[in-house]
Scaffold this active site. Structure first.
Site, PDB file in Angstrom:
ATOM      1  N   ASP A 110       0.829  -1.204   0.000  1.00  0.00           N
ATOM      2  CA  ASP A 110       0.000   0.000   0.000  1.00  0.00           C
ATOM      3  C   ASP A 110       0.868   1.261   0.000  1.00  0.00           C
ATOM      4  O   ASP A 110       2.072   1.203   0.308  1.00  0.00           O
ATOM      5  CB  ASP A 110      -0.900  -0.034   1.245  1.00  0.00           C
ATOM      6  CG  ASP A 110      -2.244   0.627   1.028  1.00  0.00           C
ATOM      7  OD1 ASP A 110      -2.362   1.454   0.101  1.00  0.00           O
ATOM      8  OD2 ASP A 110      -3.187   0.338   1.803  1.00  0.00           O
ATOM      9  N   ASP A 169     -10.655   2.116  -3.669  1.00  0.00           N
ATOM     10  CA  ASP A 169     -11.299   1.819  -2.390  1.00  0.00           C
ATOM     11  C   ASP A 169     -12.817   1.870  -2.524  1.00  0.00           C
ATOM     12  O   ASP A 169     -13.542   1.490  -1.608  1.00  0.00           O
ATOM     13  CB  ASP A 169     -10.861   2.832  -1.324  1.00  0.00           C
ATOM     14  CG  ASP A 169      -9.526   2.445  -0.704  1.00  0.00           C
ATOM     15  OD1 ASP A 169      -9.097   1.298  -0.888  1.00  0.00           O
ATOM     16  OD2 ASP A 169      -8.914   3.300  -0.040  1.00  0.00           O
TER      17      ASP A 169
END
Ligand code: DGJ
Length: 723
Positions: A478, A548
């Site tokens: 990430d 997301d």
């Protein structure tokens, strides 16, 4: 041989599939572009009169009169700054004396089989030396002693040409590279629109199309990452072209840091496209004897429209960019703990997820953020990559998950550091910062100075001690903020312009070391969703979390936009608990991507579980078709219709899966959907009612979908198989 050199005309013809790029050594040893577009056999452009010399006043020349070759009007293949071409140039060097007049002319070339790699950088590759040919043209700037090498690779059987460059300081004094494009491309007209993919967190890669004007039209990242805001990709589509017809050019930048790419239309209505570092955030001090390499641009041309351009990128990136075991191996269907638990989990909760997931047919459990240091929220522990032992015992957890027959994945954010961490206490200077200047926080975290080898070594060693302690099958990498206060205590002042790029080189080095040390691990990139969805990242990780935002209706724009350049196999897409649609729509939309779940499986109703089992079966049933098939965007969201539709067709054209989603209620409407990519001479059976149609009928007349569910946000899938 896909590259021919005609010695008498001093012309190169690079033919890649059905496209050609023709370059020549022209007046005063300048390189010019004769042609880029549809395949042509020519190597003699001696009758070539590019521009009317009558209008050459105000244009600097080397011929001493106006009716002649001028640098500002000819399509210079790689123009230099400050010596006669006033358009966007490819390279600018600040000489030791302080001036920036730079003038590169042809000096030699070589042609060879295969494709070289680029030191320290991701790049496409040839699987065999027979797959591609490479041309290196060396150009020299006699005053600085700069030796510039333009590297072109043409792939024989696919319409892809890559361009990159490197520069050697063969002079006796150091100089500073202030601007260095990976590629310059000239087209002889401006009847195009530019497509780019813009967005933000939760809404990545929206489609935008605007006609070119007499100006620069460009996209840029200043974030130290490719970013959510603009994907490092543009396409030019000729006026009148469509999804399946017309001249289309794609320019895709294999880089994950700040960049600038765009088009200039000049006063002669010709177009120049440049792709490279963002010059606002780049400079590089090159001492005598040193060499600097740019990343590469992947150019695709087709006369068959935007859809075919996308399919070429999909094939090319799947076979010539993505690497490692999972290039070919089937990807595990995963469940990720993030939306199910956020930071609130322990070993028992994760094992309960795994147990339920196993029952549903899911193949891997991914433990997301929250397993390390003392991380219970996003305010601490980045940089402390050791197990949070009061939450989990990693060895025991992995053993138990494997014992259930599932693979196990883990989350990292290697380039970041929290102020509340042991690493920060030990090395407060290891984050990017400027002494005396207030430091921006973003998600309560700072960015590590990846330009420092000791930082990369430390994170690598910390990661290894966990990854080697038990059998980890997957790693989600990430990156949840962008760069600010880009300063380093390890770099001398005259080298600070190098920091943005050195940051990327450090990140790529770490990715390279991790993927080399653990080749069995499936790496998935992520950056607050899809903030680093770029070809540079694809080189290390075959899949990237697309966003997301897991709302299936919002996902349509994201996935359609992503598909402009990136294959379905790279698009991380999961089913979550979001409320707007039923599970069926969520599944149908996520099926387009790598597929998985992002929810608490212990909270499912029996009906949801039954549906999930069907989705898992669909995943396996359609896996090859989606992974290896051709995508057709039948009705993209940017057409503004009340429904969208897409289709995957198997390479042998024996199978097709069509999915439609109604985004706004459609009443009493007749709806015939004309399919694409089928064999008109084959017959296909419809999976819904068993009816048989010819490919010709389905493509030219259309599939009657008037009776499909057409309520708000409903989806519908039809599968055809050859009979
Ligand atoms: C942002 C990612 O996009 C999410 O999927 C999740 O991994 C969080 N970060 C964790 O902090």
């Amino acid at each position: 041989m896909s590259i021919i050199y005609n010695e008498s005309t001093r012309t190169f013809n690079l033919t890649a599939g059905d496209s050609s790029l023709c370059i020549g050594v022209f007046s005063h040893e300048y390189l010019v572009t004769y042609h880029y577009g549809k395949k042509i056999p020519d190597t003699d452009f001696s009758s070539y009169e590019y521009y009317s010399p009558r209008t050459a006043s105000f244009n600097p020349t080397r011929d001493g009169s106006t009716n002649c070759f001028t640098m500002d009007t000819y399509p210079l293949e790689y123009p230099s700054f400050g010596t006669g071409d006033y358009r966007r140039t490819g390279i600018r060097i600040r000489a030791a004396e302080g001036n920036t007049a730079t003038d590169f002319r042809y000096s030699s070339h070589r042609i060879y089989k295969g494709k070289p790699s680029i030191p320290g950088l991701p790049a496409t590759y040839a699987n065999t030396d027979d797959e591609a040919d490479t041309l290196e043209i060396t150009m020299t700037d006699t005053v600085t002693g700069g030796e510039l090498c333009l590297v072109y690779t043409a792939f024989n059987s696919i319409n892809a040409i890559t361009k990159s460059a490197y520069l050697k300081n063969c002079g006796s004094k150091p100089f500073v590279i202030e601007d260095f494009c990976s590629s310059v491309t000239n087209l002889s007209s401006c009847d195009f629109s530019m497509i780019n993919l813009y967005g933000k967190h939760n809404s990545e890669r929206n489609f935008s199309k605007n006609p070119l004007t007499h100006n620069r039209q460009s996209i840029i990242s200043r974030r130290g990452a490719s970013g959510h805001e603009q994907n490092p990709f543009i396409a030019l589509v000729r006026d009148g072209s469509t999804e399946e017809t017309g001249d289309t050019y794609g320019f895709s930048f294999v880089y994950s840091g700040s960049y600038e790419m765009g088009c200039d239309v000049d006063y002669y209505d010709s177009t120049r496209i440049t792709v490279g570092f963002n010059p606002e955030q780049f400079s590089w001090l090159l001492s005598p004897g040193e060499v600097f390499y740019t990343p590469e641009t992947v150019h695709v041309y087709t006369d068959k429209g935007l859809g075919e351009m996308s399919r070429i990128y999909h094939r090319f990136y799947s076979s010539n960019l993505i690497r490692g075991r999972y290039k070919t191996e089937k990807r595990p269907l995963l469940i990720n703990s993030w939306e199910a638990a956020y930071f609130d989990f322990d070993e028992e909760k994760l094992v309960s997820f795994a147990r339920e997931a196993k029952d549903l047919g899911i193949e891997m459990l991914v433990m997301d953020d929250g397993w390390f240091g003392h991380r219970d929220n996003d305010r601490s522990s980045l940089g402390d990559w050791f197990v949070y032992e009061s939450k989990i015992n990693l060895q025991s957890l992995v053993r138990r998950v494997h014992g259930l027959g599932l693979k196990f994945g883990i989350w990292y954010e290697p380039e970041m550091i929290s102020e509340d961490s042991l690493l920060y206490k030990a090395h407060p200077g290891w984050c990017l910062h400027v002494d005396g200047r207030e430091h921006c926080e973003c998600r309560h975290q700072y960015v590590l100075d990846m330009s420092r080898p000791e930082v990369v070594d430390n994170i690598f060693e910390q990661m290894c001690s966990v990854l080697s302690s038990c059998e980890i099958d997957y790693l989600k990498w990430d990156f949840n903020r962008n760069l600010t206060e880009v300063g380093s205590t390890a770099l001398s002042p005259e080298r600070h312009g190098e920091l943005y790029h050195r940051f990327m080189l450090g990140t790529y080095d770490l990715m390279d070391r991790i993927t080399t040390a653990y080749p069995h691990i499936l790496l998935e990139n992520c950056s607050g969703g899809g903030g680093r969805f770029d070809p540079g990242m694809l080189y290390y990780s075959p899949q990237i979390w697309a966003s997301d935002n897991t709302d299936p209706i919002e996902r349509l724009a994201i996935q359609f936009g992503t598909s402009i350049c990136y294959p379905a196999s790279s698009m991380g897409a999961h089913v979550s608990f979001c409320q707007r649609t039923g599970f069926d729509v969520k599944g149908d939309v996520a099926l387009w991507g790598t597929f998985g779940y992002e929810l608490d499986p212990t909270r499912l109703t029996e009906a949801d579980k039954a549906l999930i089992k069907e989705q898992v079966a669909d995943y396996h049933r359609y896996y090859d078709l989606i992974r290896y098939g051709d995508l057709y965007r039948l009705i993209p969201p940017w057409d503004g219709e009340r429904r969208v539709a897409w289709e995957f067709v198997s390479p042998d054209r024996s199978k097709a899966l069509i999915t439609t989603v109604t985004t706004r209620y459609v009443t009493m409407e007749r709806f015939f959907l004309r399919l694409r990519g089928l064999d008109p001479n084959k017959s296909y059976r419809n999976s819904i009612d068993g009816k048989i149609f010819s490919g010709a009928f389905l493509m030219y007349s259309g599939l009657n979908l008037s009776f499909m569910p057409c309520g708000d946000m409903q989806s519908y899938k039809v599968y055809f198989e050859e009979v």
